[in-house]
Design a protein around this motif. Structure first.
Motif, mmCIF file in Angstrom:
data_model
loop_
_atom_site.group_PDB
_atom_site.id
_atom_site.type_symbol
_atom_site.label_atom_id
_atom_site.label_comp_id
_atom_site.label_asym_id
_atom_site.label_seq_id
_atom_site.Cartn_x
_atom_site.Cartn_y
_atom_site.Cartn_z
ATOM 1 N N SER A 8 3.380 -2.843 -4.893
ATOM 2 C CA SER A 8 2.705 -2.417 -6.127
ATOM 3 C C SER A 8 1.344 -3.088 -6.276
ATOM 4 O O SER A 8 0.365 -2.460 -6.669
ATOM 5 N N ALA A 9 1.285 -4.360 -5.959
ATOM 6 C CA ALA A 9 0.019 -5.091 -6.052
ATOM 7 C C ALA A 9 -0.998 -4.549 -5.050
ATOM 8 O O ALA A 9 -2.182 -4.378 -5.370
ATOM 9 N N LEU A 10 -0.561 -4.252 -3.838
ATOM 10 C CA LEU A 10 -1.459 -3.714 -2.827
ATOM 11 C C LEU A 10 -1.974 -2.328 -3.214
ATOM 12 O O LEU A 10 -3.159 -2.032 -3.065
ATOM 13 N N ILE A 11 -1.097 -1.495 -3.715
ATOM 14 C CA ILE A 11 -1.513 -0.159 -4.151
ATOM 15 C C ILE A 11 -2.480 -0.267 -5.321
ATOM 16 O O ILE A 11 -3.500 0.406 -5.360
ATOM 17 N N GLY A 12 -2.167 -1.133 -6.274
ATOM 18 C CA GLY A 12 -3.055 -1.330 -7.418
ATOM 19 C C GLY A 12 -4.430 -1.825 -7.000
ATOM 20 O O GLY A 12 -5.454 -1.357 -7.489
ATOM 21 N N ALA A 13 -4.466 -2.760 -6.072
ATOM 22 C CA ALA A 13 -5.744 -3.295 -5.593
ATOM 23 C C ALA A 13 -6.536 -2.225 -4.850
ATOM 24 O O ALA A 13 -7.760 -2.129 -4.986
ATOM 25 N N THR A 14 -5.848 -1.392 -4.089
ATOM 26 C CA THR A 14 -6.517 -0.318 -3.356
ATOM 27 C C THR A 14 -7.123 0.698 -4.317
ATOM 28 O O THR A 14 -8.270 1.112 -4.161
ATOM 29 N N VAL A 15 -6.364 1.084 -5.321
ATOM 30 C CA VAL A 15 -6.866 2.044 -6.313
ATOM 31 C C VAL A 15 -8.034 1.443 -7.077
ATOM 32 O O VAL A 15 -9.053 2.101 -7.289
ATOM 33 N N LEU A 16 -7.916 0.203 -7.477
ATOM 34 C CA LEU A 16 -8.997 -0.462 -8.204
ATOM 35 C C LEU A 16 -10.266 -0.544 -7.360
ATOM 36 O O LEU A 16 -11.365 -0.286 -7.843
ATOM 37 N N ALA A 17 -10.133 -0.871 -6.093
ATOM 38 C CA ALA A 17 -11.295 -0.950 -5.205
ATOM 39 C C ALA A 17 -11.937 0.418 -5.019
ATOM 40 O O ALA A 17 -13.161 0.550 -5.007
ATOM 41 N N ALA A 18 -11.124 1.459 -4.908
ATOM 42 C CA ALA A 18 -11.664 2.809 -4.739
ATOM 43 C C ALA A 18 -12.419 3.255 -5.983
ATOM 44 O O ALA A 18 -13.496 3.848 -5.899
ATOM 45 N N VAL A 19 -11.890 2.958 -7.144
ATOM 46 C CA VAL A 19 -12.546 3.340 -8.397
ATOM 47 C C VAL A 19 -13.822 2.531 -8.600
ATOM 48 O O VAL A 19 -14.849 3.060 -9.047
#
Length: 61
Positions: A8-19
């Motif tokens: 969950s943390a990795l997915i959240g960080a990936t989405v945040l970086a993309a945005v």
């Protein structure tokens, strides 16, 4: 449970970086979009509505 939190943390960080890196396109800096409207071109009065079935419309400031 620990793997779910990590995933969950990795997915959240990936989405945040993309945005964070995806900014709006800035067309103001594109010289290919410079336009000039001459007095011979038709300009619709403010508030007039129409339906375009052919061609295109140029909108600008």
């Amino acid at each position: 449970m620990r793997v779910k939190k990590l995933l969950s943390a990795l997915i959240g960080a990936t989405v945040l970086a993309a945005v964070a890196t995806a900014g709006p396109a800035n067309a103001e800096d594109d010289p290919a979009l410079d336009q000039t409207v001459t007095e011979s071109e038709q300009v619709a009065p403010r508030g007039e509505t129409t339906v375009f079935t052919d061609g295109h419309i140029d909108l600008g400031r």
